[in-house]
Design a protein around this motif. Structure first.
Motif, PDB file in Angstrom:
ATOM      1  N   TYR A 157      24.282 -10.721  10.809  1.00 22.70           N
ATOM      2  CA  TYR A 157      25.229 -10.705   9.683  1.00 22.70           C
ATOM      3  C   TYR A 157      25.942 -12.052   9.681  1.00 22.70           C
ATOM      4  O   TYR A 157      26.675 -12.380  10.607  1.00 22.70           O
ATOM      5  N   VAL A 158      25.698 -12.843   8.640  1.00 16.28           N
ATOM      6  CA  VAL A 158      26.248 -14.205   8.600  1.00 16.28           C
ATOM      7  C   VAL A 158      27.484 -14.317   7.710  1.00 16.28           C
ATOM      8  O   VAL A 158      28.102 -15.373   7.626  1.00 16.28           O
ATOM      9  N   GLY A 159      27.852 -13.206   7.050  1.00 16.84           N
ATOM     10  CA  GLY A 159      28.953 -13.271   6.091  1.00 16.84           C
ATOM     11  C   GLY A 159      28.432 -13.667   4.722  1.00 16.84           C
ATOM     12  O   GLY A 159      27.305 -14.148   4.589  1.00 16.84           O
ATOM     13  N   HIS A 160      29.244 -13.457   3.703  1.00 18.01           N
ATOM     14  CA  HIS A 160      28.776 -13.762   2.354  1.00 18.01           C
ATOM     15  C   HIS A 160      28.985 -15.242   2.037  1.00 18.01           C
ATOM     16  O   HIS A 160      30.087 -15.772   2.186  1.00 18.01           O
ATOM     17  N   PRO A 161      27.922 -15.916   1.590  1.00 17.39           N
ATOM     18  CA  PRO A 161      28.032 -17.363   1.325  1.00 17.39           C
ATOM     19  C   PRO A 161      29.004 -17.715   0.211  1.00 17.39           C
ATOM     20  O   PRO A 161      29.478 -18.851   0.137  1.00 17.39           O
ATOM     21  N   LEU A 162      29.314 -16.747  -0.649  1.00 16.33           N
ATOM     22  CA  LEU A 162      30.280 -17.045  -1.713  1.00 16.33           C
ATOM     23  C   LEU A 162      31.677 -17.285  -1.164  1.00 16.33           C
ATOM     24  O   LEU A 162      32.496 -17.948  -1.806  1.00 16.33           O
ATOM     25  N   MET A 163      31.966 -16.766   0.029  1.00 14.49           N
ATOM     26  CA  MET A 163      33.300 -16.970   0.590  1.00 14.49           C
ATOM     27  C   MET A 163      33.559 -18.457   0.841  1.00 14.49           C
ATOM     28  O   MET A 163      34.644 -18.958   0.565  1.00 14.49           O
ATOM     29  N   GLU A 164      32.560 -19.166   1.345  1.00 17.04           N
ATOM     30  CA  GLU A 164      32.742 -20.598   1.598  1.00 17.04           C
ATOM     31  C   GLU A 164      32.851 -21.376   0.293  1.00 17.04           C
ATOM     32  O   GLU A 164      33.594 -22.352   0.186  1.00 17.04           O
ATOM     33  N   VAL A 165      32.105 -20.916  -0.733  1.00 14.59           N
ATOM     34  CA  VAL A 165      32.170 -21.553  -2.050  1.00 14.59           C
ATOM     35  C   VAL A 165      33.556 -21.360  -2.652  1.00 14.59           C
ATOM     36  O   VAL A 165      34.168 -22.297  -3.176  1.00 14.59           O
ATOM     37  N   MET A 166      34.068 -20.129  -2.560  1.00 17.52           N
ATOM     38  CA  MET A 166      35.351 -19.814  -3.193  1.00 17.52           C
ATOM     39  C   MET A 166      36.526 -20.474  -2.481  1.00 17.52           C
ATOM     40  O   MET A 166      37.530 -20.805  -3.112  1.00 17.52           O
ATOM     41  N   LYS A 167      36.420 -20.644  -1.180  1.00 15.46           N
ATOM     42  CA  LYS A 167      37.494 -21.332  -0.457  1.00 15.46           C
ATOM     43  C   LYS A 167      37.688 -22.741  -1.011  1.00 15.46           C
ATOM     44  O   LYS A 167      38.812 -23.225  -1.159  1.00 15.46           O
ATOM     45  N   LYS A 168      36.570 -23.393  -1.329  1.00 17.07           N
ATOM     46  CA  LYS A 168      36.645 -24.742  -1.909  1.00 17.07           C
ATOM     47  C   LYS A 168      37.163 -24.681  -3.344  1.00 17.07           C
ATOM     48  O   LYS A 168      37.963 -25.514  -3.767  1.00 17.07           O
ATOM     49  N   GLU A 169      36.693 -23.686  -4.091  1.00 21.30           N
ATOM     50  CA  GLU A 169      37.075 -23.577  -5.500  1.00 21.30           C
ATOM     51  C   GLU A 169      38.561 -23.281  -5.669  1.00 21.30           C
ATOM     52  O   GLU A 169      39.193 -23.773  -6.599  1.00 21.30           O
ATOM     53  N   LEU A 268      36.276 -12.509  -6.729  1.00 21.08           N
ATOM     54  CA  LEU A 268      36.856 -13.415  -5.743  1.00 21.08           C
ATOM     55  C   LEU A 268      37.796 -14.434  -6.379  1.00 21.08           C
ATOM     56  O   LEU A 268      38.670 -14.977  -5.704  1.00 21.08           O
ATOM     57  N   LEU A 269      37.632 -14.671  -7.678  1.00 21.32           N
ATOM     58  CA  LEU A 269      38.564 -15.550  -8.399  1.00 21.32           C
ATOM     59  C   LEU A 269      39.680 -14.748  -9.072  1.00 21.32           C
ATOM     60  O   LEU A 269      40.502 -15.312  -9.791  1.00 21.32           O
ATOM     61  N   GLY A 270      39.694 -13.426  -8.817  1.00 21.68           N
ATOM     62  CA  GLY A 270      40.826 -12.594  -9.228  1.00 21.68           C
ATOM     63  C   GLY A 270      40.891 -12.232 -10.694  1.00 21.68           C
ATOM     64  O   GLY A 270      41.969 -11.912 -11.205  1.00 21.68           O
ATOM     65  N   VAL A 271      39.764 -12.261 -11.407  1.00 20.30           N
ATOM     66  CA  VAL A 271      39.772 -11.989 -12.850  1.00 20.30           C
ATOM     67  C   VAL A 271      39.386 -10.531 -13.116  1.00 20.30           C
ATOM     68  O   VAL A 271      38.297 -10.101 -12.715  1.00 20.30           O
ATOM     69  N   PRO A 272      40.222  -9.764 -13.799  1.00 18.04           N
ATOM     70  CA  PRO A 272      39.853  -8.395 -14.176  1.00 18.04           C
ATOM     71  C   PRO A 272      38.562  -8.416 -15.004  1.00 18.04           C
ATOM     72  O   PRO A 272      38.399  -9.274 -15.880  1.00 18.04           O
ATOM     73  N   GLN A 273      37.659  -7.472 -14.737  1.00 15.61           N
ATOM     74  CA  GLN A 273      36.356  -7.526 -15.379  1.00 15.61           C
ATOM     75  C   GLN A 273      35.836  -6.158 -15.788  1.00 15.61           C
ATOM     76  O   GLN A 273      36.223  -5.130 -15.222  1.00 15.61           O
ATOM     77  N   VAL A 274      34.929  -6.201 -16.764  1.00 12.58           N
ATOM     78  CA  VAL A 274      34.110  -5.054 -17.129  1.00 12.58           C
ATOM     79  C   VAL A 274      32.666  -5.479 -16.891  1.00 12.58           C
ATOM     80  O   VAL A 274      32.240  -6.536 -17.354  1.00 12.58           O
ATOM     81  N   VAL A 275      31.923  -4.672 -16.146  1.00 12.35           N
ATOM     82  CA  VAL A 275      30.530  -4.977 -15.837  1.00 12.35           C
ATOM     83  C   VAL A 275      29.634  -4.274 -16.849  1.00 12.35           C
ATOM     84  O   VAL A 275      29.760  -3.065 -17.069  1.00 12.35           O
ATOM     85  N   VAL A 276      28.739  -5.039 -17.462  1.00 12.51           N
ATOM     86  CA  VAL A 276      27.840  -4.480 -18.476  1.00 12.51           C
ATOM     87  C   VAL A 276      26.392  -4.788 -18.103  1.00 12.51           C
ATOM     88  O   VAL A 276      26.110  -5.804 -17.476  1.00 12.51           O
ATOM     89  N   TYR A 277      25.509  -3.870 -18.501  1.00 16.06           N
ATOM     90  CA  TYR A 277      24.096  -4.116 -18.230  1.00 16.06           C
ATOM     91  C   TYR A 277      23.231  -3.275 -19.145  1.00 16.06           C
ATOM     92  O   TYR A 277      23.521  -2.098 -19.378  1.00 16.06           O
ATOM     93  N   LYS A 278      22.171  -3.899 -19.652  1.00 14.53           N
ATOM     94  CA  LYS A 278      21.258  -3.214 -20.564  1.00 14.53           C
ATOM     95  C   LYS A 278      19.890  -3.864 -20.420  1.00 14.53           C
ATOM     96  O   LYS A 278      19.767  -5.084 -20.491  1.00 14.53           O
ATOM     97  N   ILE A 279      18.867  -3.047 -20.196  1.00 14.97           N
ATOM     98  CA  ILE A 279      17.518  -3.563 -20.022  1.00 14.97           C
ATOM     99  C   ILE A 279      16.543  -2.744 -20.870  1.00 14.97           C
ATOM    100  O   ILE A 279      16.943  -1.798 -21.559  1.00 14.97           O
ATOM    101  N   ASN A 280      15.272  -3.100 -20.794  1.00 19.43           N
ATOM    102  CA  ASN A 280      14.240  -2.350 -21.494  1.00 19.43           C
ATOM    103  C   ASN A 280      14.344  -0.868 -21.130  1.00 19.43           C
ATOM    104  O   ASN A 280      14.455  -0.517 -19.954  1.00 19.43           O
ATOM    105  N   ASP A 343      41.680  -7.788  -3.394  1.00 20.63           N
ATOM    106  CA  ASP A 343      42.227  -8.256  -2.120  1.00 20.63           C
ATOM    107  C   ASP A 343      41.541  -7.566  -0.943  1.00 20.63           C
ATOM    108  O   ASP A 343      41.239  -8.195   0.074  1.00 20.63           O
ATOM    109  N   THR A 344      41.299  -6.266  -1.102  1.00 25.11           N
ATOM    110  CA  THR A 344      40.578  -5.518  -0.063  1.00 25.11           C
ATOM    111  C   THR A 344      39.169  -6.072   0.113  1.00 25.11           C
ATOM    112  O   THR A 344      38.679  -6.239   1.234  1.00 25.11           O
ATOM    113  N   LEU A 345      38.525  -6.372  -1.009  1.00 27.57           N
ATOM    114  CA  LEU A 345      37.174  -6.932  -0.989  1.00 27.57           C
ATOM    115  C   LEU A 345      37.139  -8.243  -0.208  1.00 27.57           C
ATOM    116  O   LEU A 345      36.254  -8.468   0.625  1.00 27.57           O
ATOM    117  N   LYS A 346      38.105  -9.110  -0.461  1.00 29.34           N
ATOM    118  CA  LYS A 346      38.155 -10.397   0.233  1.00 29.34           C
ATOM    119  C   LYS A 346      38.302 -10.201   1.731  1.00 29.34           C
ATOM    120  O   LYS A 346      37.676 -10.908   2.528  1.00 29.34           O
TER     121      LYS A 346
END
Length: 375
Positions: A157-169, A268-280, A343-346
């Motif tokens: 388990y190496v941790g999620h690579p987005l954490m290092e990206v977001m720390k910089k962002e 991780l950038l703290g933006v409230p979201q709605v997740v949408v998805y539609k496929i064949n 925050d819990t996710l982070k």
């Protein structure tokens, strides 16, 4: 030493580029040939296949493009055999990569896999296949190591690579300016052409009623602006911005997001979201009978609860999306609860180490073993 890396999507290009930079710290003379995108090329990889030519989404779409896919598999095998790498590294993209992993291992190559196939969601028997053909598996979600442990397969388990990206962002301000008195709605309709064609029209119809908001579409790096203009036309209320998804999210008050890595980036950038998805429809019916997960967004999967609203397939209607968007724009209780979940996710994903560096160390050690075996 020589490394062959295969990434087939935009997220793989991002994580692959960071891994390449870390690998070059371990091995300054590294000769890296890869499938990926502009980021991996800029990091020092020689990209021979761009991921924009590889992204086929869903069962039906795969069948339609089967000839192209089989041609890519043949090309990949021949290219690896010609290059003769010390290790072959696979990044996500499991349908393609597991085929190549089996072939590569049988040919005697060392194999490493970064970002596990979702064996915990479907095709559980692939665990045994992976164990047989992958020398080093590096997982990025907290629950994945325990899952593999059940099968007696030791993974890292190496941790999620987005954490290092977001720390910089988080340290950098947005390069975009927010209009005074207007809320910003970010639209992230995905990176694949099929996703964009399915989801962008719904998103645009949904946000049309918000005259007091500014809408910004995050243009996928590998997509041409013309695809988006098919749906936006000359609408001045909608902006199209390329290569600045994080800058868009930094000034956004809410986001409509296609399921995938973008849901985690948005959280991780703290933006409230709605997740949408539609496929064949046929693809969805097949997937529903095969996939064993309660959620499709990474946010909900990791937290194991519905922290963000998911509107999938028949539920992905303009009316439903508008209702959910109203909540994350105007309902303070919904907004505060979602941000507390973020925050819990982070905390769950937090690691003191750098995922890309750990992966690079593992890949480098594996390449050294390969060279030593030859010598």
């Amino acid at each position: 030493m020589k490394y062959y890396i295969i990434a087939g999507e935009a997220s793989g290009d991002l994580h692959g580029s960071n891994m390449i930079r870390a690998l070059k710290q371990q091995d300054p003379e590294a000769d890296i040939r890869c499938w990926g995108g502009d980021l991996m090329q800029a990091a020092g990889g020689n990209v021979v296949k761009h991921y924009r030519d590889l992204a086929f989404m869903g069962f039906v779409e795969v069948i339609r493009h089967l000839g192209t896919i089989m041609g890519n598999i043949r090309f990949c095998k021949n290219d690896i055999a010609s290059f003769k790498p010390d290790v072959v590294v696979f990044i996500d993209y499991p349908g393609f990569n597991m085929r190549i992993a089996q072939w590569a291992k049988l040919q005697g190559y060392k194999t490493a896999y970064y970002i596990s196939p979702t064996v915990w969601a479907w095709k559980e028997k692939r665990v045994h296949h992976i164990h047989k053909y992958v020398d080093e598996m590096m997982v990025i979600l907290p629950f994945e190591k325990a899952y593999y442990d059940k099968y007696g397969y030791k993974v890292s388990y190496v941790g999620h690579p987005l954490m290092e990206v977001m720390k910089k962002e988080e340290m950098k301000p947005s390069t975009l300016e927010k209009s005074a008195g207007k809320k910003i709605i970010a639209l992230l309709p995905g990176s694949r052409t099929q996703e964009i064609r399915k989801l962008l029209p719904i998103m645009l119809e949904c946000v049309a009623k918000y005259a007091d908001c500014e809408c910004i579409i995050a243009q996928a790096p590998a997509q041409d602006a013309a695809l988006y203009h098919e749906f936006t036309g000359d609408n001045p209320a909608v902006k199209l911005v390329q290569h600045k998804t994080y800058d868009i999210l930094k000034i956004a008050d809410a986001a409509l997001v296609s399921s995938g890595t973008a849901t985690l980036e948005t959280a991780l950038l703290g933006v409230p979201q709605v997740v949408v998805y539609k496929i064949n429809p046929l693809t969805y019916t097949l997937a529903k009978n095969l996939v064993k997960v309660k959620y499709i967004s990474l946010v909900n999967l990791i937290l194991d609860r519905p922290a963000v609203k998911e509107l999938i397939q028949d539920d992905c209607t303009v009316a439903n999306v508008q209702t959910a968007l109203d909540d994350i724009l105007h309902n303070n209780e919904v907004i505060s609860t979602m941000k507390a979940d973020y925050d819990t996710l982070k905390r769950m994903l937090h690691a003191d180490h750098n995922a890309s560096e750990l992966v690079a160390e593992t890949v480098y050690r594996l390449a050294l073993k390969s060279v030593q075996n030859i010598l």
